[in-house]
Design an enzyme around this catalytic site. Structure first.
Site, PDB file in Angstrom:
ATOM      1  N   ASN A 120      10.301  61.080  40.353  1.00  0.00           N
ATOM      2  CA  ASN A 120      10.970  60.178  41.284  1.00  0.00           C
ATOM      3  C   ASN A 120      11.751  59.203  40.414  1.00  0.00           C
ATOM      4  OD1 ASN A 120      11.711  58.034  42.945  1.00  0.00           O
ATOM      5  ND2 ASN A 120       9.829  58.109  44.142  1.00  0.00           N
TER       6      ASN A 120
ATOM      7  N   SER B 237      13.325  56.591  40.939  1.00  0.00           N
ATOM      8  CA  SER B 237      13.188  55.156  41.202  1.00  0.00           C
ATOM      9  C   SER B 237      11.903  54.589  40.597  1.00  0.00           C
ATOM     10  CB  SER B 237      13.227  54.871  42.704  1.00  0.00           C
ATOM     11  OG  SER B 237      12.073  55.381  43.334  1.00  0.00           O
ATOM     12  N   CYS B 238      11.073  55.445  40.021  1.00  0.00           N
ATOM     13  CA  CYS B 238       9.785  55.019  39.457  1.00  0.00           C
ATOM     14  C   CYS B 238       9.897  54.856  37.940  1.00  0.00           C
ATOM     15  CB  CYS B 238       8.724  56.066  39.787  1.00  0.00           C
ATOM     16  SG  CYS B 238       7.115  55.734  39.063  1.00  0.00           S
ATOM     17  N   SER B 239       9.608  53.655  37.457  1.00  0.00           N
ATOM     18  CA  SER B 239       9.700  53.392  36.016  1.00  0.00           C
ATOM     19  C   SER B 239       8.686  54.211  35.230  1.00  0.00           C
ATOM     20  CB  SER B 239       9.523  51.901  35.726  1.00  0.00           C
ATOM     21  OG  SER B 239       8.234  51.470  36.126  1.00  0.00           O
TER      22      SER B 239
ATOM     23  N   ARG C 156      10.174  57.701  34.901  1.00  0.00           N
ATOM     24  CA  ARG C 156      11.248  57.702  33.901  1.00  0.00           C
ATOM     25  C   ARG C 156      10.672  57.557  32.492  1.00  0.00           C
ATOM     26  NH1 ARG C 156      13.325  53.981  37.554  1.00  0.00           N
ATOM     27  NH2 ARG C 156      13.113  52.302  36.015  1.00  0.00           N
TER      28      ARG C 156
END
Length: 115
Positions: free
Chosen positions: A7, A9-11, A14
């Site tokens: 995802n 948007s998930c740090s 990433r």
């Protein structure tokens, strides 16, 4: 090759991609928000994780609190909820062959990629 259910948007998600890249671990990104899992794929992931659907639900997400916190649903219904609301799925999930893991903490990922 490791598949990463990701995802963007998930740090944390990433961060795992960055970790894999820095350590030259080949991986394939599967953006499960842009391309939601099918019911069969979700069940396969749960089996590889050796977890039940309740264990991969992100209960701190606003959508969970607003729509689902007070619901009593069957496992099948929760699977459908996760498919329709992929932001509720714990992430990242790393898959290697017949096994998978939720990619946290990083120490567990290190162990996972080495076996």
């Amino acid at each position: 090759m490791i598949k990463v259910l990701h995802n963007n948007s998930c740090s944390k998600s990433r961060g795992i991609l960055e970790f894999l890249d820095e350590n030259n671990v080949p991986f394939e990104i599967i953006d499960f928000v842009e391309n939601p899992l099918t019911e069969i794929e979700m069940k396969t992931v749960l089996k590889k994780l050796n977890m039940n659907v309740h264990e991969i639900i992100r209960k701190n997400e606003a959508v969970f609190k607003e729509k689902f916190a007070d619901k009593t649903l069957s496992d099948e219904e929760w699977i459908k909820v996760l498919i329709e609301n992929p932001e509720l799925i714990q992430r990242p999930i790393l898959i290697k062959g017949s096994v998978a893991m939720v990619g946290r903490p990083i120490e567990n990922v290190k162990f996972f990629i080495e076996k």
